[in-house]
Design a protein around this motif. Sequence first.
Motif, PDB file in Angstrom:
ATOM      1  N   UNK A   1       0.737   7.850   1.138  1.00 52.19           N
ATOM      2  CA  UNK A   1       1.648   6.899   1.783  1.00 52.19           C
ATOM      3  C   UNK A   1       1.726   7.168   3.281  1.00 52.19           C
ATOM      4  N   UNK A   2       1.855   8.439   3.647  1.00 53.00           N
ATOM      5  CA  UNK A   2       1.889   8.799   5.066  1.00 53.00           C
ATOM      6  C   UNK A   2       0.560   8.512   5.747  1.00 53.00           C
ATOM      7  N   UNK A   3      -0.539   8.756   5.054  1.00 54.72           N
ATOM      8  CA  UNK A   3      -1.863   8.478   5.629  1.00 54.72           C
ATOM      9  C   UNK A   3      -2.018   6.985   5.941  1.00 54.72           C
ATOM     10  N   UNK A   4      -1.519   6.144   5.054  1.00 49.72           N
ATOM     11  CA  UNK A   4      -1.565   4.692   5.287  1.00 49.72           C
ATOM     12  C   UNK A   4      -0.787   4.344   6.559  1.00 49.72           C
ATOM     13  N   UNK A   5       0.411   4.921   6.693  1.00 50.86           N
ATOM     14  CA  UNK A   5       1.236   4.643   7.875  1.00 50.86           C
ATOM     15  C   UNK A   5       0.579   5.168   9.149  1.00 50.86           C
ATOM     16  N   UNK A   6       0.016   6.372   9.110  1.00 49.10           N
ATOM     17  CA  UNK A   6      -0.605   6.948  10.308  1.00 49.10           C
ATOM     18  C   UNK A   6      -1.849   6.153  10.698  1.00 49.10           C
TER      19      UNK A   6
ATOM     20  N   UNK B   1       0.829  -1.205   0.000  1.00 46.94           N
ATOM     21  CA  UNK B   1       0.000   0.000   0.000  1.00 46.94           C
ATOM     22  C   UNK B   1       0.867   1.260   0.000  1.00 46.94           C
ATOM     23  N   UNK B   2       1.915   1.258   0.813  1.00 48.00           N
ATOM     24  CA  UNK B   2       2.805   2.427   0.871  1.00 48.00           C
ATOM     25  C   UNK B   2       3.592   2.556  -0.436  1.00 48.00           C
ATOM     26  N   UNK B   3       4.129   1.452  -0.932  1.00 47.59           N
ATOM     27  CA  UNK B   3       4.907   1.475  -2.182  1.00 47.59           C
ATOM     28  C   UNK B   3       4.060   1.945  -3.356  1.00 47.59           C
ATOM     29  N   UNK B   4       2.832   1.489  -3.410  1.00 49.21           N
ATOM     30  CA  UNK B   4       1.928   1.881  -4.489  1.00 49.21           C
ATOM     31  C   UNK B   4       1.708   3.391  -4.481  1.00 49.21           C
ATOM     32  N   UNK B   5       1.466   3.952  -3.315  1.00 47.14           N
ATOM     33  CA  UNK B   5       1.272   5.400  -3.211  1.00 47.14           C
ATOM     34  C   UNK B   5       2.555   6.148  -3.588  1.00 47.14           C
ATOM     35  N   UNK B   6       3.679   5.641  -3.145  1.00 45.83           N
ATOM     36  CA  UNK B   6       4.965   6.284  -3.446  1.00 45.83           C
ATOM     37  C   UNK B   6       5.236   6.260  -4.951  1.00 45.83           C
ATOM     38  N   UNK B   7       4.950   5.149  -5.610  1.00 46.70           N
ATOM     39  CA  UNK B   7       5.188   5.032  -7.047  1.00 46.70           C
ATOM     40  C   UNK B   7       4.345   6.027  -7.838  1.00 46.70           C
ATOM     41  N   UNK B   8       3.185   6.392  -7.293  1.00 47.14           N
ATOM     42  CA  UNK B   8       2.304   7.366  -7.938  1.00 47.14           C
ATOM     43  C   UNK B   8       2.589   8.789  -7.446  1.00 47.14           C
ATOM     44  N   UNK B   9       3.675   8.947  -6.680  1.00 39.98           N
ATOM     45  CA  UNK B   9       4.070  10.246  -6.116  1.00 39.98           C
ATOM     46  C   UNK B   9       2.989  10.839  -5.216  1.00 39.98           C
TER      47      UNK B   9
END
Length: 111
Positions: free
Chosen positions: A34-39, A21-29
């Motif tokens: 990505x931070x929302x997923x982690x929080x 989930x984080x990698x997918x968000x990061x790949x799409x900039x």
Amino acid sequence: MEKDAITVSIAPGSDKKLATAVSSAMERYQFNEALAVLWRELSRVDETLAESKPWEMESAGEKKQVLEPVSQQILNIAVLLQPFLPETAEYIMEQFSSSPVKKAKPLFPRK
């Protein structure tokens, strides 16, 4: 964990779904996503601790059942947090990779 000498067996990178989930968000900039997923995951971990109250448990075995998966997920989150807060992530990873995990100074002290 320190008080009751509870040993946990954890390793970084065990939550593939979170990493994807984080990698997918990061790949799409979409760094905010990505931070929302982690929080969200960190909030879930916090809720688990607040609801289970391991500090009130008598048995080391009971505490381990709560603290091991929580410690694992904190380590997983720290690994994925590196691009955003590298020094903080490194500190968390060092803390949760040591054996045994011991109480340390707060990262973000409450006032």
